[in-house]
Scaffold this motif. Sequence first.
Motif, short mmCIF file in Angstrom:
data_model
loop_
_atom_site.label_atom_id
_atom_site.label_comp_id
_atom_site.label_asym_id
_atom_site.label_seq_id
_atom_site.Cartn_x
_atom_site.Cartn_y
_atom_site.Cartn_z
N GLN A 154 -37.65 -63.03 7.42
CA GLN A 154 -36.91 -61.78 7.39
C GLN A 154 -35.42 -62.04 7.23
O GLN A 154 -34.87 -63.01 7.78
N ASN A 155 -34.76 -61.15 6.43
CA ASN A 155 -33.29 -61.19 6.27
C ASN A 155 -32.67 -60.22 7.26
O ASN A 155 -32.92 -59.01 7.19
N ALA A 156 -31.88 -60.71 8.11
CA ALA A 156 -31.27 -59.86 9.13
C ALA A 156 -30.08 -59.12 8.55
O ALA A 156 -29.39 -59.59 7.65
N ILE A 157 -29.84 -57.93 9.12
CA ILE A 157 -28.66 -57.15 8.74
C ILE A 157 -27.44 -57.79 9.38
O ILE A 157 -27.54 -58.51 10.40
N PRO A 158 -26.23 -57.57 8.84
CA PRO A 158 -25.03 -58.25 9.37
C PRO A 158 -24.80 -58.02 10.85
O PRO A 158 -24.39 -58.94 11.57
N SER A 159 -25.05 -56.82 11.35
CA SER A 159 -24.73 -56.52 12.76
C SER A 159 -25.72 -57.15 13.73
O SER A 159 -25.44 -57.20 14.94
N THR A 160 -26.86 -57.64 13.27
CA THR A 160 -27.87 -58.21 14.18
C THR A 160 -28.14 -59.68 13.89
O THR A 160 -29.13 -60.24 14.39
N GLU A 161 -27.27 -60.28 13.07
CA GLU A 161 -27.55 -61.67 12.65
C GLU A 161 -27.58 -62.62 13.85
O GLU A 161 -28.50 -63.46 13.99
N PHE A 169 -37.02 -62.38 28.55
CA PHE A 169 -35.84 -62.35 27.68
C PHE A 169 -36.21 -61.88 26.25
O PHE A 169 -35.45 -61.13 25.62
N ILE A 170 -37.37 -62.34 25.77
CA ILE A 170 -37.82 -61.92 24.42
C ILE A 170 -38.01 -60.40 24.38
O ILE A 170 -37.61 -59.72 23.42
N GLN A 171 -38.64 -59.86 25.42
CA GLN A 171 -38.85 -58.41 25.48
C GLN A 171 -37.52 -57.66 25.51
O GLN A 171 -37.32 -56.68 24.80
N GLU A 172 -36.61 -58.16 26.32
CA GLU A 172 -35.30 -57.51 26.43
C GLU A 172 -34.52 -57.60 25.13
O GLU A 172 -33.91 -56.62 24.68
N GLU A 173 -34.60 -58.77 24.44
CA GLU A 173 -33.90 -58.95 23.18
C GLU A 173 -34.52 -58.09 22.07
O GLU A 173 -33.82 -57.58 21.19
N ALA A 174 -35.82 -57.91 22.13
CA ALA A 174 -36.51 -57.07 21.13
C ALA A 174 -36.02 -55.63 21.20
O ALA A 174 -35.74 -54.98 20.19
N ASP A 214 -32.63 -51.27 18.96
CA ASP A 214 -31.50 -50.33 19.08
C ASP A 214 -30.44 -50.61 18.00
O ASP A 214 -29.88 -49.67 17.41
N LEU A 215 -30.16 -51.91 17.77
CA LEU A 215 -29.17 -52.26 16.74
C LEU A 215 -29.64 -51.84 15.34
O LEU A 215 -28.85 -51.35 14.52
N GLU A 216 -30.92 -52.05 15.06
CA GLU A 216 -31.47 -51.64 13.74
C GLU A 216 -31.32 -50.13 13.55
O GLU A 216 -30.88 -49.67 12.49
N LEU A 217 -31.70 -49.38 14.58
CA LEU A 217 -31.61 -47.92 14.47
C LEU A 217 -30.16 -47.47 14.33
O LEU A 217 -29.84 -46.54 13.56
N SER A 218 -29.25 -48.14 15.07
CA SER A 218 -27.83 -47.76 14.98
C SER A 218 -27.27 -48.09 13.60
O SER A 218 -26.42 -47.35 13.07
N MET A 254 -36.73 -51.39 7.51
CA MET A 254 -36.34 -51.26 8.91
C MET A 254 -37.57 -51.21 9.81
O MET A 254 -37.63 -51.87 10.87
N LEU A 255 -38.57 -50.46 9.41
CA LEU A 255 -39.77 -50.30 10.23
C LEU A 255 -40.53 -51.63 10.34
O LEU A 255 -41.08 -51.95 11.41
N ASP A 256 -40.55 -52.39 9.26
CA ASP A 256 -41.23 -53.69 9.30
C ASP A 256 -40.58 -54.61 10.34
O ASP A 256 -41.28 -55.30 11.11
N ARG A 257 -39.25 -54.65 10.39
CA ARG A 257 -38.56 -55.51 11.35
C ARG A 257 -38.78 -55.01 12.79
O ARG A 257 -39.01 -55.80 13.72
#
Length: 489
Positions: free
Chosen positions: A92-99, A144-149, A154-158, A39-42
Amino acid sequence: MNMRRMLFIVIPLLFILNNAVSFFIFQSGRTVQQSYNTMLDRVLLYKQIDGKTRENLRAINGYIMDRSDSSLKTYRNQSEELTQLQTSLSAQNAIPSTELNVRSYRHMLDLFISQETSIMNALNSQTPLAYAVSYAEAEKTAAFIQEEAYQLIDLELSYYQPLYKKILVQTEVMNHWGVAVFILNTIISVLLAYWISLRITRPIKELVQTAQQISDGNLQVIPPQMSARNEFQVLSEAFSQMQENLKLLIRKEKEGLEKDRLVKELELEVLQNQINPHFLFNSLNVLSKLALIEGAEKTSDLTVSMSNLLRYNLRKLDRPVPLRDEVEHAQEYFIIQQARFRERIKFVTEIEEAGLDVLVPVLTLQPILENVFVHAIEGMEEGAVIKLSISCKADETWVAIMDNGVGMSEEVRKSLLDVDSERPGGQEIQEKGQSTGLGTRNVFKRLQLFYNKQDMISIHSEPGKGTTVLIRIPAAGKEDGHVSPTDRR
């Protein structure tokens, strides 16, 4: 199971149990750490991409302002780093909720890189301010990149928050299990140590007590019996064997002392009965020669027999003799007795020559014959028969002395065979006013001590039907096939 094998089993088992608990706790912590690192790497990658896009814009702006080679070089370095971050993001392999968000994030990054390329191409063209439109679009894409990051973080932490809670709960449970297993392992280790120490110290204590009792002279103590087949059972069996060896040595020593006592008694008896042997021998020889000169041949023969008898009785009593010498001595003794009883008695011999070479204690046959004359046939007016039989068996020589006299009762027969019993006051059982023959019991005792056998003598007798004394002599002379040092003196 021996103690060495037990220790080889118990100690590795405890070691494996401790290592298993440590491994499970370590593995649980490692799982949490791996999830956290992923998680921290992503998250860091998202932050790096966001920061790198802004740095690229600043590098482009710097190059627009001065158009120097250093500014161009700085931009190219920043562009290469951003390209590397793009490659890392693709891996990187994305988690299902952030794909979907990650896919959009990648497209925006690709768009930003293409917009940078358009800006640099426009700067190299001849049209002034051709880059302005592309630069404005790049700024929007960077925003937009900053906002999406931030949204991806937030999604990763959730997403990982409930997983982390679950892992923390499992880790807590595992820690509790680890503490419980540690306590249980400690208790088991203490109990096993106590049990093993008991298996070691208790037999040693029992063996020490047995050794102390044996050293105090108590040879009847029973060594401890070990239930398990281990070193202590071998030690207990060695104690038992040592105890039996001590009993055997003491018994042999007592037998040797008893034998010496009997020999001394016989020597004392002979000494009491001898009166100046040399003078007596010389006197008997003179009487024999005188009787021969006067023509009394029977008297001369009787005197010679008496001289031989006396000489034989004065031998060393602790030296064995061949059975042949005992037979000759018995015949001399019978000659003297026949002079007394004359035609009332008859002496019969059946002798196998092969059996005359065995060794026997001196004065073995005469006391038995004397007992026959005194107790069996003395009262007979005629027809008394004494028979001496010597025959060879497979591993024994049988010597039988038989008579057709008055016989004896069962009490007297058992008394003669019970050579180890003591008579109160040194008295013997009396039969019809006469002694039952302590000399005969003495002979039986000496035979048992000499051959170290207890069942070599038997007596068959009934009142009025005569008596048979049977002696079974080992063919080798003695059981061990040699004469003891005492007998070789």
